[in-house]
Motif scaffolding. Structure first.
Motif, PDB file in Angstrom:
ATOM      1  N   LYS A 141     -29.945  -5.037   9.449  1.00 44.22           N
ATOM      2  CA  LYS A 141     -30.685  -4.736   8.430  1.00 44.22           C
ATOM      3  C   LYS A 141     -31.570  -5.725   7.860  1.00 44.22           C
ATOM      4  O   LYS A 141     -31.012  -6.920   7.678  1.00 44.22           O
ATOM      5  N   ILE A 157     -27.540  -3.109  14.972  1.00 37.88           N
ATOM      6  CA  ILE A 157     -28.948  -3.332  14.222  1.00 37.88           C
ATOM      7  C   ILE A 157     -28.515  -4.025  13.088  1.00 37.88           C
ATOM      8  O   ILE A 157     -27.748  -3.795  12.041  1.00 37.88           O
ATOM      9  N   SER A 176     -23.224  -3.232  20.725  1.00 39.28           N
ATOM     10  CA  SER A 176     -24.773  -3.199  20.114  1.00 39.28           C
ATOM     11  C   SER A 176     -24.654  -2.920  18.574  1.00 39.28           C
ATOM     12  O   SER A 176     -23.974  -2.008  18.284  1.00 39.28           O
ATOM     13  N   ARG A 224     -36.193  -3.089  18.113  1.00 39.81           N
ATOM     14  CA  ARG A 224     -35.638  -1.836  18.303  1.00 39.81           C
ATOM     15  C   ARG A 224     -36.335  -1.294  19.676  1.00 39.81           C
ATOM     16  O   ARG A 224     -35.486  -1.072  20.424  1.00 39.81           O
ATOM     17  N   THR A 271     -32.421  -6.796  15.200  1.00 38.00           N
ATOM     18  CA  THR A 271     -32.864  -6.449  13.831  1.00 38.00           C
ATOM     19  C   THR A 271     -33.606  -5.106  13.694  1.00 38.00           C
ATOM     20  O   THR A 271     -34.273  -4.671  14.640  1.00 38.00           O
ATOM     21  N   ASP A 272     -33.771  -4.666  12.569  1.00 39.92           N
ATOM     22  CA  ASP A 272     -34.191  -3.413  12.326  1.00 39.92           C
ATOM     23  C   ASP A 272     -35.621  -3.472  12.027  1.00 39.92           C
ATOM     24  O   ASP A 272     -36.303  -3.379  11.100  1.00 39.92           O
TER      25      ASP A 272
END
Length: 523
Positions: free
Chosen positions: A238, A236, A234, A203, A197-198
């Motif tokens: 949002k 990410i 991979s 991260r 997740t962002d």
């Protein structure tokens, strides 16, 4: 300084020190900073209050030799939330407005001109961002700080955060990232996908995991052969403005996951997210009928508990029926000790709750264990420092590095960076959301490296039914079989039929070609 070793309670009869009767009553002052949300049957303030009473009672058989020189432990609590904008003002309010009744000279020779007593230490906070904000200020004032569960790797940077210690390993190879790699390698997997997740937490974990996983690795010390780690994909995910996961972003992450070519895919997806986000992602994956033979793995977001010792916290109630049915999920959480020290404190806590008319708890969450052990560690360090030097935070911090004892959460000692030394993690397998059974099952234990103390009972793991279900002696392969872009695996008989039809077309073409040639020859 007496060596406390690892015993829970000192059985030695210690003769009273002569100066105890001559000196004025001493006190050490500790601030407790925690958020009061997300706790059902206990709160940090209640846990700390019981622990302080036990430490101050030197005849109850519970760590009686801690601060046994006539010193009283005084603790004040403030709600720090899980937000640095709240934790720092909460700390400063305690620091500067402790109370007029405490401002007089009660420390046996301390400077009575202070407007408030010297703060000797801090227990807290829970969330890493809240801890970091307090730790910067406490570091400037040289006030020792012990956090039960703050795990951000940045807190190990002593140049930036000189004062904090913590009862967990950091979120890198020295903590749960290292344990996650140990788990994956115990299954002999080399290729994984990573979805995060962002958030800074996810991260940073994603970066640390990739650095530790990717590349050539030499043979290990426990029979592990040389291997090549790959992250084949991979993504990410949002978040929305309200902090929830963006469903469209989740679907993009799932749709982009390679599933066709076995040489470039992996059915093992490492999910790095806070628990509230991880649940939503798994739920969306289930509703989208994403590859049913996917093996989801994750970090310690499974550490929240409600109905059972390993059941994740439900943000909407206590039933687990809302949980997505994701059989085969593997996660890690700090190892639970549950030995005599844990049981002894639990019994004393239950007695305290009953005496106050509160329903007694049947078990402690791991955060409660860490809270008690954080207070014990700080109290032991203060106890091992001469009373006249306890106002010197640097001396107390140096003594924290020497603390070693068996607490509620197991053996406690600290690394040179202030993290927990040799953290251990339980491996948890999600089997079912049927509350008639046990949803989470502990199937083993790993450390930050795959060593002789790592032990996983693979036959106890329940995998997705399409991969064989429960009782396998060896973990399934980490790659998908050849499948379509849509994510639904094509049955083997379809490929056989396609092969037969293809061969028929080729043969028909060949025979037609020969027939036309023969006609031309006859003409």
């Amino acid at each position: 300084r007496r060596d406390r070793g690892t015993s829970m309670v000192s059985n030695e009869i210690i003769e009273p020190r002569s100066n105890v009767f001559q000196a004025q009553r001493r006190r050490v002052y500790v601030a407790g900073l925690f958020d009061e949300s997300n706790y059902e049957k206990w709160t940090p303030s209640e846990i700390l209050e019981v622990a302080v009473d036990l430490i101050n009672d030197h005849e109850d058989g519970w760590f009686d030799d801690v601060l046994d020189d006539g010193t009283e432990l005084v603790l004040r609590f403030a709600d720090s939330g899980c937000d640095p904008r709240k934790s720092l003002p909460a700390y400063w309010d305690l620091r500067t407005n402790w109370g007029a009744e405490e401002s007089k000279d009660v420390d046996g020779g301390c400077d009575s001109r202070r407007s408030a007593p010297r703060l000797h230490g801090i227990i807290g906070c829970r969330c890493s961002a809240a801890t970091a904000a307090v730790a910067r200020t406490a570091g400037l004032e040289v006030v020792p700080m012990v956090s039960p569960v703050s795990s951000a790797a940045d807190l190990s940077e002593k140049a930036d955060y000189p004062s904090p210690f913590r009862l967990v390993g950091p979120d890198d190879e020295r903590g749960q990232v290292g344990a996650l790699v140990s788990l994956l390698r115990a299954m002999e997997w080399e290729k994984v996908s990573v979805i995060a997740t962002d958030t800074k937490f996810a991260r940073d974990m994603m970066t640390d995991f990739s650095s530790l996983w990717v590349g050539h690795h030499l043979a290990g010390d426990v029979g592990e052969s040389a291997w090549i780690g790959e992250v084949v994909y991979s993504h990410i995910i949002k978040l929305n403005a309200d902090g929830t996961v963006n469903e469209e972003s989740v679907r993009r992450a799932l749709n982009g996951t390679p599933t066709n070519n076995p040489s470039t895919n992996s059915r093992v997806i490492v999910l790095m997210a806070h628990h509230q986000h991880a649940y939503s992602i798994l739920k969306i994956a289930r509703e989208a009928e994403f590859q049913p033979e996917t093996i989801w793995t994750g970090s310690e977001w499974v550490g929240q508990e409600t109905l059972s010792h390993h059941l994740p916290q439900n943000p909407n109630g206590t039933s687990s029926s809302w949980m997505p049915e994701i059989p085969g999920y593997l996660g890690i959480l700090p190892h639970r000790n549950w030995d005599g020290v844990y049981k002894d404190f639990l019994q004393r806590l239950r007695a305290s709750q009953q005496s106050r008319g509160r329903p007694p708890v049947d078990h402690l969450g791991y955060e409660a264990e860490m809270i008690v052990d954080s207070l014990l560690a700080l109290s032991m360090a203060l106890s091992n420092v001469s009373p006249e030097l306890r106002d010197d935070g640097q001396v107390v911090m140096e003594e924290l590095f020497n603390v070693k004892f068996s607490g509620l959460s197991g053996p406690v000692s600290f690394t040179a960076e202030g993290g927990r030394e040799n953290p251990r993690y339980s491996v948890i397998n999600w089997k079912s959301n049927d509350m008639s059974g046990t949803p989470w099952t502990e199937v083993g234990e790993v450390g930050v490296k795959l060593d002789v103390n790592s032990s996983i009972n693979i036959s106890d793991i329940c995998w997705p039914e399409s991969l064989g279900g429960c009782g396998l002696e060896k973990a399934p392969s980490e790659v998908y079989a050849t499948s379509t872009e849509g994510g639904n695996q094509v049955p083997a008989w379809v490929w056989v039929l396609i092969s037969i039809l293809g061969a028929g077309v080729l043969m028909g073409g060949y025979l037609g070609f020969r027939f036309r040639n023969e006609l031309r020859t006859r003409r």
